[in-house]
Each structure stands twice: as structure tokens, then as C-alpha cells.
Scaffold this active site. Structure first.
Site, PDB file in Angstrom:
ATOM      1  N   TYR A 187       9.972   3.102 -11.210  1.00 39.85           N
ATOM      2  CA  TYR A 187      10.913   3.435 -10.058  1.00 39.85           C
ATOM      3  C   TYR A 187      12.334   3.772 -10.386  1.00 39.85           C
ATOM      4  O   TYR A 187      12.997   4.697 -10.352  1.00 39.85           O
ATOM      5  CB  TYR A 187      10.856   2.607  -8.789  1.00 39.85           C
ATOM      6  CG  TYR A 187      11.349   2.996  -7.562  1.00 39.85           C
ATOM      7  CD1 TYR A 187      10.658   3.943  -6.747  1.00 39.85           C
ATOM      8  CD2 TYR A 187      12.911   2.767  -7.498  1.00 39.85           C
ATOM      9  CE1 TYR A 187      11.282   4.324  -5.352  1.00 39.85           C
ATOM     10  CE2 TYR A 187      13.584   3.417  -6.197  1.00 39.85           C
ATOM     11  CZ  TYR A 187      12.785   3.895  -5.313  1.00 39.85           C
ATOM     12  OH  TYR A 187      13.437   4.351  -4.207  1.00 39.85           O
ATOM     13  N   ASP A 194      13.004   4.839   4.236  1.00 36.26           N
ATOM     14  CA  ASP A 194      11.747   3.854   4.783  1.00 36.26           C
ATOM     15  C   ASP A 194      12.209   3.079   6.108  1.00 36.26           C
ATOM     16  O   ASP A 194      11.703   3.149   7.266  1.00 36.26           O
ATOM     17  CB  ASP A 194      11.133   2.627   3.842  1.00 36.26           C
ATOM     18  CG  ASP A 194      10.542   3.245   2.690  1.00 36.26           C
ATOM     19  OD1 ASP A 194      10.229   4.531   2.812  1.00 36.26           O
ATOM     20  OD2 ASP A 194      10.285   2.517   1.747  1.00 36.26           O
ATOM     21  N   ALA A 210       0.657  -1.298  -0.056  1.00 35.26           N
ATOM     22  CA  ALA A 210      -0.005  -0.129  -0.263  1.00 35.26           C
ATOM     23  C   ALA A 210       0.713   1.180  -0.049  1.00 35.26           C
ATOM     24  O   ALA A 210       0.183   2.245   0.103  1.00 35.26           O
ATOM     25  CB  ALA A 210      -0.828   0.086   1.113  1.00 35.26           C
TER      26      ALA A 210
END
Ligand code: ADP
Ligand code: MG
Length: 394
Positions: free
Chosen positions: A236, A184, A135
Site C-alpha cells: 500500500y 473509510d 476482510a
């Protein structure tokens, strides 16, 4: 990282389930959160600035090092998600790119730790996570950071948070095959309740910036579009290549070294597409700095226009949005959100909307209605708050 053991209602249940599965109690239970990036997208691998925060959804791992023999390097892995059953692997025979499915995340960490010069014995691991998969909230790093925090402590390796960030990055880049930066895992390892993590991706310097939406009468809504992204796919990687090309043509080490005032001159040196890619990175870096300033001086109620500008830049210049993300953002803005943007790597995943509490339901209803009218899969909408980073919970 926080080394204190905090109460986590799910830790005991997970430990019980571990024992029922593997026949002995775990040596401990560790948790690491997913993250939402408030602002600063694709700036991390350009050695720029990002402003993510650890969210109140986390991966939990119960771990027991093998005690039968130090030379037994068998790893057994089980997740409460899916029905793959126990996966067995040999920690001494890991090959990058060869592991499929979720096991590549914990095994990638093992492989990267070995590359870092550490000896990792076999272990049993049970994973439970409520970070939504794919997600854009980095469920993969939640796993990796929970695993590395556990192994770091259990093996007495003494890695610093900065080192753990590098090792998990190596795991994702070289073992999993996703060319991601350090944002992250920095959020997952270094986040703190009530704060966003202002990270300089050049030197890993971190400043915690107060982000208390609730106090300002706001909530941060996440709209999971259910459009799955895959970082290993071309989009990406091709954006990364454009950024490297741009930096090369502009004669700088990384786009971090170009400022908004340099942009005028850059236009003549770059082809139109590379210029737009570069412009996103340069202006996005500037928006992160402005957001940090604004949060410190004025508070969350004043960052709406920066979130909006960030989305427009990703949609028009970096071209990493998609119809579902644009619809989520536009609908949220038209129904009371004070700012909204897609978050994460793009091409799907989630959008965030900063919304006054009074308009929360209205935004939710409107987005669900708009998705239904457009014939899109129903989105998942929930709120997140800045929570603790990786920690031992039992
Ligand atoms: P993101 O990190 O944005 O959520 P990724 O594609 O990087 O997306 O990672 C998602 C993958 O992580 C899933 O496809 C799955 O393999 C793995 N994953 C995440 N959470 C779990 C879980 N609780 N159990 C098993 N696998 C998981
Ligand atoms: Mg991921």
C-alpha cells in the site's frame, strides 16, 4: 452522522454485558458501520473521487466516562472478539506505534483527539462488532468511528463530521501506522441507508447517491477471500509513493489534477511502472464520475462494465490484486454477475459482485467450487446493503 437514537436489538445486550463487566451502566451505546467501496480505489489519497457505502454490519461500543476523578485517565477496554480480556491503558501517556492489538484503534482516537486540543478523561469501553476483521471492509474504522462518535458526544466536544474524519485519519496514520486516506471513515461517519457516499477527497464534499440494488432486482455480494491484507505492509505504501512520484513528475499537486486526455503526454514523462500506476488513478477517477452519473440516470443495472474495468485496472496497472481476488471476480462474472471487482486496499480482502437475485446462489456455489478446486481457503460470501452511518443507538 445521525444523532437520533435508533432501535438496535443488540444495544441492550451490550449495555447489560458492560454493566456486568465494569460494575456500572454505560453512559450510552454508539455504532459505526464497516464499508464497501463500490468504486474508486486508491484515489482517496490522490485527492480524487470515491464511492463507498456504509454496510449493514457495524461495530458497537458501550462507553462510560470515568466519574471517580477527572484526573483519572485510566482507560479500560474489552472486546467480545478474541480472549484478550480487559486491556488497561493511561490516556495521558499514549505513545504512537507502542500499542499492539486492537486497543490501538480506540487509543489512537484518544491520542488524536488530544492532538486536536481536546481533553479526554478516562473511560470504560466494551466493543462488539460483526464487521469481518481484515476482510477489506474496514473493521478498524468501524471501531474508530464508533469510538470518536461516542467520545465527541460524551465530552461535548462538538466536532463536525469533517473534523472527525480528519481526527480518525490522524489516528490511523500517526498512531496505528497505516497510511490510509479518508474514504473509510467518511463512509462510516457520513453514510446513509439506501445511498452510496460520493466523496471528493480534496475538499471532503459529500453527495449521497441513491444505490438501491434491490429495486433493480440485484444484490451486492461480498466475497471475502480470507487472504489477509495488512495496510501497514509495503504494498500500500509503495503504491502511494508511486502516485506522489507521478504527481511530482507531472507537475501537479495531486493526480486528481490529471485527466484522461492528459494521459497521452504523461507516458513520455514517466517510467513504465509509474505510468501504469498513474493511469490506474486517472482512469479510476473517471470511472467514479461515470458511475455516479449512471446511478443517477440509469440505475445500478448499468454499472457492471465500470466495475469490471475497475478490476482490470487494479489487476494490470496498479497490480494490487491477487490470485484469489481474480478468481472470485472471474468466476462471479462467468456465472451471472453483471459486474465484479476487488474492493479495498488490495493484496487480499474482499471482492464484490453485482448479481441479479436469480443468479445469486449460482454465483455463490461456483465461487466456492472454484476456490476448492484451486486449493484456496474457502471464501465467506454474503450480501450487503447500504446502511446508516455512525449513530447513537442507546
Ligand atoms: P480492516 O480494517 O480492513 O478490517 P485492519 O487490519 O485495518 O483491517 O483492521 C483489522 C484489525 O482490527 C484486527 O486485526 C483487529 O486488531 C481489529 N479489530 C476489528 N474488529 C475487532 C473486534 N471486534 N475486536 C477486536 N479487534 C478488532
Ligand atoms: Mg483497516
Amino acid at each position: 452522522m445521525n444523532t437520533t437514537t435508533r432501535t438496535d436489538a443488540k444495544a441492550g445486550t451490550l449495555a447489560d454485558r458492560f454493566e456486568a463487566t465494569f460494575g456500572a451502566a454505560p453512559h450510552g451505546v454508539w455504532a459505526a458501520p464497516g464499508r464497501v467501496n463500490l468504486i474508486g480505489e486508491h484515489t482517496d489519497y490522490n485527492e480524487g473521487f470515491v464511492l463507498p457505502f456504509a454496510i449493514d454490519k457495524r461495530a458497537r461500543t458501550a462507553v462510560r466516562l470515568r466519574s471517580d476523578s477527572l484526573r483519572n485517565t485510566t482507560v479500560r477496554l474489552l472486546s467480545t472478539v478474541g480472549n484478550q480480556g480487559v486491556i488497561e491503558a493511561d490516556a495521558a501517556a499514549l505513545v504512537p506505534g507502542a500499542v499492539k492489538g486492537w486497543a490501538k484503534y480506540p487509543l489512537g482516537v484518544v491520542w488524536a483527539l488530544q492532538h486536536h486540543g481536546l481533553e479526554i478523561p478516562g473511560f470504560d469501553l466494551l466493543l462488539d462488532s460483526n464487521v469481518p476483521l481484515g476482510a477489506g471492509l474496514s473493521s478498524s474504522h468501524a471501531i474508530e468511528c464508533a469510538v470518536i462518535t461516542a467520545l465527541n458526544e460524551l465530552t461535548g466536544s462538538g466536532l463536525s463530521p469533517e473534523e472527525m474524519v480528519r481526527v480518525t485519519q490522524h489516528a490511523e496514520n500517526a498512531f496505528v501506522g497505516a497510511p490510509t486516506g479518508i474514504m473509510d471513515q467518511s463512509a462510516a461517519l457520513r453514510g446513509s441507508s439506501g445511498h452510496a457516499v460520493f466523496l471528493d477527497c480534496r475538499d471532503q464534499a459529500v453527495e449521497l447517491v441513491p444505490f438501491d440494488a434491490q429495486k433493480a432486482g440485484l444484490v451486492l455480494q461480498v466475497i471475502d477471500t480470507k487472504v489477509s491484507h495488512s495496510h501497514a505492509d509495503g504494498g500500500y505504501a509503495s503504491r502511494r509513493t508511486s502516485c506522489e512520484l507521478g504527481a511530482g513528475l507531472l507537475g501537479v499537486k495531486a493526480l486528481r489534477d490529471v485527466t484522461v486526455t492528459d494521459l497521452k503526454d504523461a507516458r513520455g514523462l514517466l517510467d513504465p511502472i509509474t505510468f501504469r500506476r498513474v493511469r490506474h488513478i486517472i482512469t479510476e477517477n473517471d470511472r467514479v464520475l461515470q458511475t455516479v452519473d449512471t446511478l443517477r440516470n440509469l440505475g445500478p443495472a448499468h454499472i457492471g462494465n465500470l466495475l469490471d474495468a475497475s478490476h482490470a485496472s487494479m489487476r494490470d496497472d496498479f497490480e494490487i490484486s491477487c490470485p484469489e481476488l481474480d478468481l472470485a471476480v472471474d468466476t462471479a462474472r462467468n456465472h451471472g454477475a453483471i459486474g465484479a471487482r476487488m474492493t479495498g486496499g488490495g493484496f487480499g480482502g474482499s471482492a464484490i459482485a453485482l448479481t441479479p437475485v436469480a443468479h445469486m446462489q449460482q454465483v455463490r456455489d461456483a465461487v466456492i467450487r472454484a476456490f476448492a478446486e484451486a486449493g484456496f481457503t474457502a471464501p465467506d460470501i454474503f450480501t450487503v446493503t447500504p446502511a446508516a452511518g455512525a449513530e447513537r443507538i442507546r
